[in-house]
Design a protein around this motif. Structure first.
Motif, PDB file in Angstrom:
ATOM      1  N   THR A  30       0.834  -1.198   0.000  1.00  0.00           N
ATOM      2  CA  THR A  30       0.000   0.000   0.000  1.00  0.00           C
ATOM      3  C   THR A  30       0.874   1.256   0.000  1.00  0.00           C
ATOM      4  N   LYS A  31       0.500   2.238  -0.825  1.00  0.00           N
ATOM      5  CA  LYS A  31       1.246   3.483  -0.930  1.00  0.00           C
ATOM      6  C   LYS A  31       0.327   4.668  -0.661  1.00  0.00           C
ATOM      7  N   PHE A  32       0.924   5.783  -0.252  1.00  0.00           N
ATOM      8  CA  PHE A  32       0.190   7.006   0.024  1.00  0.00           C
ATOM      9  C   PHE A  32       0.887   8.179  -0.663  1.00  0.00           C
ATOM     10  N   CYS A  33       0.112   9.094  -1.226  1.00  0.00           N
ATOM     11  CA  CYS A  33       0.714  10.322  -1.740  1.00  0.00           C
ATOM     12  C   CYS A  33       1.297  11.141  -0.603  1.00  0.00           C
ATOM     13  N   LYS A  34       0.622  11.151   0.549  1.00  0.00           N
ATOM     14  CA  LYS A  34       1.115  11.787   1.757  1.00  0.00           C
ATOM     15  C   LYS A  34       0.260  11.282   2.909  1.00  0.00           C
ATOM     16  N   PRO A  35       0.712  11.426   4.140  1.00  0.00           N
ATOM     17  CA  PRO A  35      -0.104  10.983   5.274  1.00  0.00           C
ATOM     18  C   PRO A  35      -1.482  11.635   5.243  1.00  0.00           C
ATOM     19  N   GLY A  36      -2.503  10.817   5.487  1.00  0.00           N
ATOM     20  CA  GLY A  36      -3.877  11.300   5.472  1.00  0.00           C
ATOM     21  C   GLY A  36      -4.594  11.068   4.161  1.00  0.00           C
ATOM     22  N   GLU A  37      -3.839  10.789   3.096  1.00  0.00           N
ATOM     23  CA  GLU A  37      -4.446  10.468   1.810  1.00  0.00           C
ATOM     24  C   GLU A  37      -4.864   8.995   1.791  1.00  0.00           C
ATOM     25  N   PRO A  38      -5.761   8.610   0.868  1.00  0.00           N
ATOM     26  CA  PRO A  38      -6.194   7.205   0.806  1.00  0.00           C
ATOM     27  C   PRO A  38      -5.026   6.265   0.538  1.00  0.00           C
ATOM     28  N   GLY A  39      -5.076   5.082   1.135  1.00  0.00           N
ATOM     29  CA  GLY A  39      -4.095   4.060   0.848  1.00  0.00           C
ATOM     30  C   GLY A  39      -4.382   3.438  -0.515  1.00  0.00           C
ATOM     31  N   LEU A  62      -3.708   5.859 -10.806  1.00  0.00           N
ATOM     32  CA  LEU A  62      -3.886   7.090 -10.044  1.00  0.00           C
ATOM     33  C   LEU A  62      -2.548   7.826 -10.016  1.00  0.00           C
ATOM     34  N   SER A  63      -2.583   9.090  -9.594  1.00  0.00           N
ATOM     35  CA  SER A  63      -1.360   9.894  -9.535  1.00  0.00           C
ATOM     36  C   SER A  63      -1.361  10.750  -8.284  1.00  0.00           C
ATOM     37  N   CYS A  64      -0.204  11.307  -7.967  1.00  0.00           N
ATOM     38  CA  CYS A  64      -0.068  12.325  -6.933  1.00  0.00           C
ATOM     39  C   CYS A  64       0.136  13.657  -7.642  1.00  0.00           C
ATOM     40  N   ASN A  65      -0.686  14.653  -7.310  1.00  0.00           N
ATOM     41  CA  ASN A  65      -0.537  15.945  -7.976  1.00  0.00           C
ATOM     42  C   ASN A  65       0.520  16.797  -7.276  1.00  0.00           C
ATOM     43  N   GLY A  66       0.634  18.059  -7.666  1.00  0.00           N
ATOM     44  CA  GLY A  66       1.658  18.932  -7.114  1.00  0.00           C
ATOM     45  C   GLY A  66       1.514  19.191  -5.632  1.00  0.00           C
ATOM     46  N   GLN A  67       0.306  18.990  -5.083  1.00  0.00           N
ATOM     47  CA  GLN A  67       0.072  19.156  -3.647  1.00  0.00           C
ATOM     48  C   GLN A  67       0.076  17.811  -2.923  1.00  0.00           C
ATOM     49  N   ASN A  68       0.534  16.772  -3.631  1.00  0.00           N
ATOM     50  CA  ASN A  68       0.542  15.418  -3.085  1.00  0.00           C
ATOM     51  C   ASN A  68      -0.856  14.939  -2.709  1.00  0.00           C
ATOM     52  N   ARG A  69      -1.857  15.380  -3.462  1.00  0.00           N
ATOM     53  CA  ARG A  69      -3.199  14.840  -3.348  1.00  0.00           C
ATOM     54  C   ARG A  69      -3.347  13.702  -4.363  1.00  0.00           C
ATOM     55  N   THR A  70      -4.111  12.686  -3.973  1.00  0.00           N
ATOM     56  CA  THR A  70      -4.345  11.549  -4.859  1.00  0.00           C
ATOM     57  C   THR A  70      -5.364  11.945  -5.920  1.00  0.00           C
ATOM     58  N   THR A  71      -5.070  11.663  -7.183  1.00  0.00           N
ATOM     59  CA  THR A  71      -5.943  12.106  -8.263  1.00  0.00           C
ATOM     60  C   THR A  71      -6.271  10.965  -9.220  1.00  0.00           C
ATOM     61  N   LEU A  72      -7.471  11.074  -9.794  1.00  0.00           N
ATOM     62  CA  LEU A  72      -7.936  10.179 -10.848  1.00  0.00           C
ATOM     63  C   LEU A  72      -8.278  11.038 -12.055  1.00  0.00           C
ATOM     64  N   THR A  73      -7.785  10.659 -13.224  1.00  0.00           N
ATOM     65  CA  THR A  73      -8.096  11.387 -14.451  1.00  0.00           C
ATOM     66  C   THR A  73      -9.140  10.617 -15.242  1.00  0.00           C
ATOM     67  N   LEU A  74     -10.287  11.269 -15.489  1.00  0.00           N
ATOM     68  CA  LEU A  74     -11.365  10.663 -16.272  1.00  0.00           C
ATOM     69  C   LEU A  74     -11.276  11.153 -17.711  1.00  0.00           C
ATOM     70  N   PRO A  75     -11.441  10.258 -18.675  1.00  0.00           N
ATOM     71  CA  PRO A  75     -11.371  10.666 -20.080  1.00  0.00           C
ATOM     72  C   PRO A  75     -12.354  11.796 -20.384  1.00  0.00           C
TER      73      PRO A  75
END
Length: 249
Positions: A30-39, A62-75
């Motif tokens: 399991t990985k995290f973009c930063k503590p507190g983000e979804p696993g 999924l990706s980590c954005n510039g603020q280390n938030r977890t992101t999903l890109t939808l077409p």
């Protein structure tokens, strides 16, 4: 007869678990973009931290954005923030980072998509003068405001005559009625509230629900993440909670 069925069920469960233990597929921690983000774990992966293709089921990057938030890109829709993931119910909750779902999801569809929507709600939007009493009567949608008008939103299908007449008295003009994926809606005397989040469900991969409930871990046997495995060993689902400095995608 009941005892025979119980014995058969026990033997089936016992040999099923043995099979899981001895097949022992590869897993991704399991990985995290930063503590507190979804696993993040299989069937998802964080591309920056989990480059192995076996860590992801096709379409679940999924990706980590510039603020280390977890992101999903939808077409065709772009990037959304991931609020949470329920791996047992197979639900991912996402939000518009600009808190303006009507603008982002005006043409939203899950056709030919890996996702399905839990619920749609119809909302009608009106453009009203800034001094209109409608501002006190209905919910605002500030992200759609114009230079000379504010926007109010009402939970309804195509507005009926009574609503149109009321809005004309309030000097509000009909703008549009659109169907928006929602978590829930609440009808109140002042209008309707809806959140900036939506829940998307996935149907596949759907294997190994028993394993998921037991170990909280799914793994991929295949070289490209197409075959589901069910590791049992606790050492195979260690958590790596170190944050990542997001790299450009």
């Amino acid at each position: 007869m009941a005892n025979d069925l119980s014995i058969l069920f026990f033997l089936f469960t016992f040999f099923f678990i043995l099979h899981l233990v001895f097949t022992h597929p590869s897993t991704c921690s399991t990985k995290f973009c930063k503590p507190g983000e979804p696993g993040i774990r299989y069937p998802f992966r964080l591309k920056q931290l989990q480059p192995d293709e076996r860590c992801v089921f096709p379409g679940f990057d999924l990706s980590c954005n510039g603020q280390n938030r977890t992101t999903l890109t939808l077409p065709l829709l772009g990037e959304f923030i991931v609020d949470s993931i329920d791996y047992v119910l197979r639900v991912i909750q996402i939000q518009d980072p600009d808190d303006c779902l009507p603008k982002r999801l005006h043409n939203f569809t899950t056709a030919s998509s890996i996702w399905t929507v839990q619920q749609y709600s119809n909302f009608t939007f009106f453009n009203c003068p800034k001094e209109s009493r409608a501002m006190d009567m209905f919910m605002r949608e500030p992200c759609l405001d114009g230079h000379n008008y504010n926007v109010v939103v009402i939970a309804t299908d195509e507005p009926g005559v009574d609503l149109i007449n009321l809005m004309e008295e309030l000097r509000c003009n009909y703008s549009q009625t659109i169907s928006i994926p929602t978590i829930d809606t609440s009808f109140t005397p002042s209008g309707v509230t809806y959140t900036s989040s939506i829940r998307l469900m996935w149907k596949e991969p759907f294997d190994c629900i028993i394993c998921e409930a037991i170990t909280d871990t799914l793994g991929s046997k295949g070289k490209a993440g197409f075959e589901i495995g069910c590791p049992i060993s606790p050492s195979d689902h260690d958590v790596d909670d170190s944050p990542v400095n997001a790299a450009p995608n």
